[in-house]
Design an enzyme around this catalytic site. Structure first.
Site, PDB file in Angstrom:
ATOM      1  N   SER A 291       0.844  -1.191   0.000  1.00 49.25           N
ATOM      2  CA  SER A 291       0.000   0.000   0.000  1.00 49.25           C
ATOM      3  C   SER A 291       0.875   1.235   0.000  1.00 49.25           C
ATOM      4  O   SER A 291       2.002   1.214   0.496  1.00 49.25           O
ATOM      5  CB  SER A 291      -0.921   0.006   1.219  1.00 49.25           C
ATOM      6  OG  SER A 291      -0.172   0.389   2.347  1.00 49.25           O
ATOM      7  N   LYS A 292       0.337   2.299  -0.593  1.00 47.96           N
ATOM      8  CA  LYS A 292       1.112   3.529  -0.734  1.00 47.96           C
ATOM      9  C   LYS A 292       1.448   4.126   0.619  1.00 47.96           C
ATOM     10  O   LYS A 292       2.419   4.840   0.776  1.00 47.96           O
ATOM     11  CB  LYS A 292       0.343   4.537  -1.589  1.00 47.96           C
ATOM     12  CG  LYS A 292       0.346   4.186  -3.064  1.00 47.96           C
ATOM     13  CD  LYS A 292      -0.075   5.341  -3.932  1.00 47.96           C
ATOM     14  CE  LYS A 292      -1.568   5.329  -4.155  1.00 47.96           C
ATOM     15  NZ  LYS A 292      -2.038   6.471  -4.914  1.00 47.96           N
TER      16      LYS A 292
END
Ligand code: GLU
Length: 484
Positions: A255-256
């Protein structure tokens, strides 16, 4: 070999921030399959969620795909006969299909307020209800009938009426037979008049002639809804290829928020070459038959492309492997190209020093490319070539042997007359210092290195002298000698 039917594939990112590495992963497989079959690869911008739009995000999608060599054949910038390619420009296209679904009894208006829906969800959670999702309070009611009940809003949404016998299995070209959970009465048209993803994706994939839908495995659970819409609207179904999610080494989903490498821009900012990133994504899709074929061009990848090789257990994002690939490509592209990339990298990053002589850099790059992992690694190693004043580091000064003055004097004497190419410099210095004065090479060349570069460790010494030239080399060695 049997002739392949030309495939139309698409990547359909939502411009809601920095592009995710998954977008490039999908685009790579889309483009490979379209290329292999002689079809076309389409970019569609899925911007129906107006609350989540981020300015500049679409541009970053175009830029990063172009950077990776994965530009589409059709898209908002490229054009094409199936445009417009931004969903926000297609609102009129979706409307008649929604109306048709309502008229055919496959969809219905729903006036429930968000408060009521939240309340309903809470209740279902609390009672651990067997069947969750919308309770169909609005189904079969006119606006007037519904308005008399609590939790009413003025502007309705439109929901699918998902039948009890909805097929829950479908065939995936990577996974074979796949089973998905029973769907909710999905909203297909929102109160703001925009379709939801589910409606728009089906209409667009159909109208754009998409034959193969390549997307992340998180969409498996939506596929039964999409297949219902295909059936109701009389469209023929595409093939589905649900790609595995990319995972961190601890197997959590990338995930970012947690992993900088989830941002596609990160790779460019770090100084990775697009060839290396693309090759890395290829390896994430499926491991090669043997380690020797880990380095593979896009053309090789297309040549050997096959859906049934794709890994379904989330491939682990191993940045060490990417570093290794980057080093490989850095050494493979040649000094001229590498120099250009280094200049472009620093220019983009805003720390390019205009005083640097690019011709000197081009000559020096082969001295450090063996030790480079990232594009930004060259200049810090070569700084001594681009300065008028060498600062001798403390540790370097402390490392000078007792006979440093003698070594420097002898070295300077050689360098005043020797032909000034690396091989002659090396031969001349060796003859005088090692063979003549009997000094071990380590001690013989150490003081020269410190004088020339200011450091104990540097790129190859004789080549560096050649690049700096006789005059500058002597100037530096004499300067050190004077301080002793
Ligand atoms: N807009 C969706 C996303 O960004 C596309 C999913 C799909 O490819 O169908 O994930």
């Amino acid at each position: 070999m049997t002739e392949l039917t030309p495939a139309r594939t698409r990547v359909a990112p939502s411009p809601t921030g920095d592009p995710h590495v998954g977008t490039a992963f999908m685009a790579l497989f889309d483009k490979a399959w379209a290329t292999k079959t002689g079809g076309a690869f389409v970019l569609r911008i899925e911007d129906t969620d107006q609350n989540r739009l981020v300015a500049g995000s679409e541009q970053q999608i175009h830029d990063t795909l172009a950077w990776l060599g994965l530009s589409p054949d059709e898209g908002p910038l490229e054009g094409g006969e199936f445009g417009p390619y931004r969903q926000s420009e297609r609102l009129e296209t979706y409307r008649p299909f929604v109306e048709q679904l309502i008229a055919d009894g496959h969809a219905y208006h729903c006036w429930c307020s968000s408060e009521r829906l939240a309340e309903l969800r809470k209740e279902q959670d609390a009672t651990k209800a067997a069947r969750t999702g919308y309770d169909r309070l609005c189904l079969g009611k006119t606006r007037e009938e519904r308005a008399k009940l609590p939790g009413f809003t003025e502007t309705p949404v439109v929901r699918m009426l998902v039948p009890d016998d909805t097929p829950l299995t479908f065939t995936d070209i990577i996974r074979g037979e796949v089973k998905a959970p029973f769907p909710d009465d999905q909203v297909i048209l929102k109160a703001d008049g925009f379709p939801t993803y589910h409606m728009a994706v089906v209409v667009d994939d159909h109208l754009m002639g998409i034959t193969t839908v390549v997307r992340g495995e998180e969409w498996i659970s939506s596929t039964p809804k999409h297949l219902l819409l295909y059936r109701w609207l009389g469209f023929s179904e595409p093939q589905y290829a649900h790609m595995p999610l990319l995972r961190n080494a601890d197997r959590s989903k990338i995930s970012k928020r947690r992993n900088p490498a989830a941002r596609l821009m990160w790779f460019r900012e770090q100084g990775y070459l697009p060839e290396a990133v693309r090759n890395f994504l290829q390896l994430l899709g499926y491991p090669p038959a043997d380690d020797d074929s880990e380095v593979a061009t896009f053309e090789d990848f297309v040549e050997n492309f096959s859906w049934d090789k794709v890994n379904t257990t989330g491939p682990v994002f191993d940045v060490k492997k990417l570093d290794w690939l980057n080093g490989h490509y850095i050494r493979a592209i040649g000094a001229d190209e590498l120099t250009e990339r280094i200049v472009a990298f620093h220019t983009e990053r805003g720390d390019w020093d205009a005083a640097i002589d690019i011709d000197v850099l081009r000559r020096a790059v082969p001295l450090v490319s063996e030790r480079m992992t990232l594009l930004g690694d060259a200049l810090p190693k070569l700084g001594f070539l681009f300065t008028d004043r060498v600062e001798v580091e403390e540790t370097a000064r402390a490392s000078l042997p007792g006979n440093a003055a003698e070594v420097l004097d002898a070295g300077i004497e050689v360098l005043e007359t020797v032909p000034f190419d690396a091989a002659s410099i090396q031969a001349g210095l060796r003859e005088k210092l090692v063979d003549g004065l009997g000094i071990k090479p380590k001690f013989a060349f150490g003081p020269l290195r410190v004088g020339l570069t200011g450091a104990k460790v540097s790129p190859p010494l004789f080549e560096s002298m050649e690049i700096l030239g006789r005059e500058e080399t002597l100037k530096r060695l004499r300067a050190l000698r004077e301080t002793l």
